[in-house]
Write a protein that holds these residues in place. Structure first.
Motif, PDB file in Angstrom:
ATOM      1  N   GLU A 294       0.819  -1.204   0.000  1.00  0.00           N
ATOM      2  CA  GLU A 294       0.000   0.000   0.000  1.00  0.00           C
ATOM      3  C   GLU A 294       0.860   1.263   0.000  1.00  0.00           C
ATOM      4  O   GLU A 294       2.009   1.255   0.475  1.00  0.00           O
ATOM      5  N   GLN A 295       0.292   2.338  -0.508  1.00  0.00           N
ATOM      6  CA  GLN A 295       0.984   3.629  -0.531  1.00  0.00           C
ATOM      7  C   GLN A 295       0.770   4.344   0.796  1.00  0.00           C
ATOM      8  O   GLN A 295      -0.277   4.929   1.047  1.00  0.00           O
ATOM      9  N   ASN A 333      -2.370  -0.039  -8.054  1.00  0.00           N
ATOM     10  CA  ASN A 333      -2.743   1.181  -7.338  1.00  0.00           C
ATOM     11  C   ASN A 333      -3.331   2.159  -8.344  1.00  0.00           C
ATOM     12  O   ASN A 333      -2.612   2.820  -9.095  1.00  0.00           O
ATOM     13  N   ASP A 335      -4.988   4.913  -7.804  1.00  0.00           N
ATOM     14  CA  ASP A 335      -4.777   6.321  -7.474  1.00  0.00           C
ATOM     15  C   ASP A 335      -3.430   6.817  -7.995  1.00  0.00           C
ATOM     16  O   ASP A 335      -3.316   7.943  -8.497  1.00  0.00           O
ATOM     17  N   LYS A 336      -2.419   5.993  -7.862  1.00  0.00           N
ATOM     18  CA  LYS A 336      -1.077   6.376  -8.306  1.00  0.00           C
ATOM     19  C   LYS A 336      -0.800   5.955  -9.740  1.00  0.00           C
ATOM     20  O   LYS A 336       0.210   6.367 -10.324  1.00  0.00           O
TER      21      LYS A 336
END
Length: 682
Positions: A294-295, A333, A335-336
């Motif tokens: 996870e980020q 991911n 979002d990224k």
């Protein structure tokens, strides 16, 4: 007749304690044999799921280079073994051994129009060398399934047509990929093979497979799925015996995955038939790995990595784990707008600052192929078993004698006969029942004796309250340890150490001593007649219930529920407490139980100190039963090495005593200040 009974009853009451002590002393060699057993294998094996590595590589720009690079990094990080599954067409495709198409794709490639009702599987081999090694596996697998195959080629590449849909054909298991096995072996990895029960069990085929695995150095298999190979609805025992014989013949053992929701069918039988050539395996799942993908902030990730390292160390040191199995999967991911995986975090957790492997090696373990425990026994076992039975029954009768001393002889005779009978019917059930009885009774007796010392006036005769409190904590803890010795000796089979069997009914240990000691304190601790005791019971039952009593009952119920939520493997703890536990573990090496050194032992000490001057201090002493039953419960975790449990309860008593002394000092300061202040306020 009555006088004869009284005479013998008094004699039995006087010798019960000595029988308990004799049984305890006789069982010490059994406890030592267990210690030798659980320290006989110190090699720890870190295993990575090779199929997961292929899954992660499959979404990379250069899959083969990615695999080669991370194999080197894994080797450097201390991951010495790779887990290889039974092959499938799907895995061959991920390994770039083949390309696979359905009928529609094949027609599009060849620009031909085939049979519209056809839904076959078309494969092309990467090269001729690959074809020579894996085609025999494919042909044999589908021949056994009565599925027709025929050669096929496209642009000078050989292939095969399998007359089965791609979705179904891609799942059919076959022997492990020989190319992968050789490649991993050449790179210095040990191989752990995952075998399933998805193929028909054929003795000759299994023998050939296991021999080939033995030849490349495979020492252990992990069961893939809910059933061991050979488990069937019919002839299960025959097949499992054959499977066990083949494993033993080829020098291959098993790995038992801890914390499964349901035991794998046939595993216990297979383990028994292989003379328990089994190691415990801790699985770090794909879901666990996601948390490392996870980020999050660097600080948060560092905490998570440290938590993983702590988890591995605890598994090896505290739970007899000898194989750690690492899973991983790629994470998208959104979002990224990037792909992530936990591999770099794994390397940090294993070899980074305060990494798991250096810490594991520091406490005496080495990296290597996991080995099963060498079971140690003693010629004294049969004799010790006799004294264990006598002493265990005596301990239980001794606890009952606090309530009904007149029944000691009767209960002793009935108990001995019952114990012998139960042993004849089921030795395992006998051991568990007697172990539970001694585990419950030892801390109960310890606290009841402490209460008796106050009620009888013995506590008030001590000149130093502090010396009395320290002596009572030591004495009470030593009495509780009697139950520990009986539990360890009675449940001294290797199946408990590797958790093929579990000590049933341990949850009763968390409540029964509290109930027993509580009943004794309220109704039996005073030296009065049975009539007076019944009157006391009647008074309690006829108390007027006020709102205050209701509130107190709700609070008490809440306390009990909270206490139960903290016990067992699924006990709940807050994030702050988890950090505190981690700090204690990393600082001391072995973490004492919080409820012992922060709560039960200090309260017991304060109660004992007050009981020298105030008889009602006994109610605080009573709370100490939680600490005493916790001492016994610590050793009921039979997969935890004895020396670890012994260190844990020693820390609990020592730190509990120190905190208890601090509470006593605070009490004295407050009490003396109050005495000085009260006259001035008049």
């Amino acid at each position: 007749m009555i006088q004869w009974y009284k005479t013998w009853n008094n004699l039995v009451k006087n010798v019960l304690l000595w029988l308990v002590i004799i049984g305890m002393l006789a069982s010490l060699p059994l406890a030592y044999a267990r210690h030798l057993t659980e320290t006989s294998a110190n090699k720890v094996e870190f295993v990575f799921d090779y199929r997961d590595l292929l899954d992660i590589a499959d979404i990379q720009t250069s899959p083969k280079s990615y695999v080669d690079e991370h194999l080197k990094q894994m080797k450097a990080a201390g991951i010495g073994s790779m887990a290889v599954y039974e092959s499938t067409l799907s895995e061959f495709r991920e390994s770039r051994r083949i390309e696979m198409f359905n009928s529609r794709d094949a027609m599009a490639m060849t620009q031909t129009y085939g049979e519209p009702n056809e839904n076959f599987t078309y494969i092309l081999y990467a090269d001729q060398a690959t074809q020579q090694q894996i085609e025999p596996l494919i042909l044999k697998t589908f021949s056994n399934l009565n599925v027709a195959t025929k050669p096929w080629s496209f642009k000078n590449r050989n292939g095969l047509i399998i007359q089965m849909s791609t979705d179904e054909a891609s799942m059919k298991p076959m022997d492990p990929d020989p190319i992968t096995l050789k490649m991993l072996k050449d790179q210095g990895f040990n191989i752990v093979v995952r075998l399933s029960n998805r193929r028909p069990f054929v003795t000759n085929d299994m023998d050939h497979l296991l021999k080939s695995l033995h030849d490349i150095g495979v020492k252990r298999i992990i069961v893939d799925g809910n059933e061991v190979p050979g488990y069937t609805e019919e002839n299960t025992e025959v097949n499992l015996n054959k499977m066990a014989e083949l494993l033993h013949k080829n020098g291959i053992g098993l790995a038992a995955i801890e914390l499964l929701r349901e035991p794998q069918k046939g595993f216990s039988t297979l383990a028994k038939q292989t003379n328990y050539d089994v190691v415990r395996l801790h699985s770090f799942t794909e879901q666990d790995g996601e948390k490392l993908s996870e980020q999050v902030t660097k600080a948060e990730m560092a905490d998570r990595v440290q938590g993983v390292a702590d988890r591995f160390v605890l598994a090896v040191k505290d739970r007899n784990i000898r194989m750690v199995f690492l899973n991983a999967k790629p994470v998208k991911n959104l979002d990224k707008g990037k792909l992530a995986d936990p591999l770099s975090a794994y390397y940090q957790a294993l070899q980074g600052p305060d990494g798991a492997i250096p810490r594991i090696q520091k406490v005496g373990f080495t990296l290597g192929q996991a080995e099963a425990f060498t079971v140690h026994t003693t010629a004294w076992k049969k004799v010790a078993s006799f004294f264990l039975l006598i002493g265990g029954v005596s301990l239980i009768v001794l606890a009952v004698s606090f309530f009904v001393p007149e029944a000691s002889l009767f209960l002793f005779v009935v108990g001995i006969i019952g114990a012998f009978g139960l042993h004849v019917l089921s030795a395992n059930l006998y051991a568990q029942v007697l172990a539970l009885g001694t585990a419950v009774c030892a801390p109960s007796i310890a606290i009841m004796l402490a209460i008796h010392s106050v009620r009888s006036g013995a506590a008030a005769q001590w000149k130093s309250g502090l010396l009395y409190t320290l002596w009572m904590l030591l004495k009470t803890s030593l009495i509780s340890l009697i139950g520990v010795v009986y539990v360890v000796a009675l449940l001294n089979h290797i199946t408990y150490s590797i958790v093929l069997q579990q000590f049933r009914g341990v949850s009763a240990l968390h409540l029964l001593p509290i109930a027993i000691a509580g009943v004794y304190l309220l109704f039996f601790s005073e030296n009065n007649t049975y009539k007076d005791k019944l009157l006391r019971v009647r008074q309690v039952l006829t108390f007027n219930i006020t709102v205050l009593w209701v509130v107190a009952a709700v609070v008490a119920l809440g306390a009990i529920l909270y206490y139960l939520s903290r016990t067992g493997n699924e006990g709940q703890a807050s994030a702050v407490e988890k950090l505190f536990r981690s700090f204690m573990e990393n600082t001391l090496g072995v973490r004492p139980r919080t409820k012992e050194f922060l709560f039960a032992h200090p309260i017991f000490l304060l109660g004992a100190y007050l009981a020298v001057r105030y008889r009602n201090g006994v109610y605080l002493m009573f709370i100490g039963v939680i600490g005493q039953l916790s001492i016994v419960d610590t050793f009921c975790h039979l997969h935890t090495p004895l020396h670890i449990s012994l260190i844990r309860i020693t820390y609990g008593v020592v730190f509990g005593a120190l905190i208890g002394i601090v509470l006593i000092v605070i009490w004295e300061i407050v009490a003396r200040s109050w005495k000085r202040w009260v006259p001035q306020s008049k």
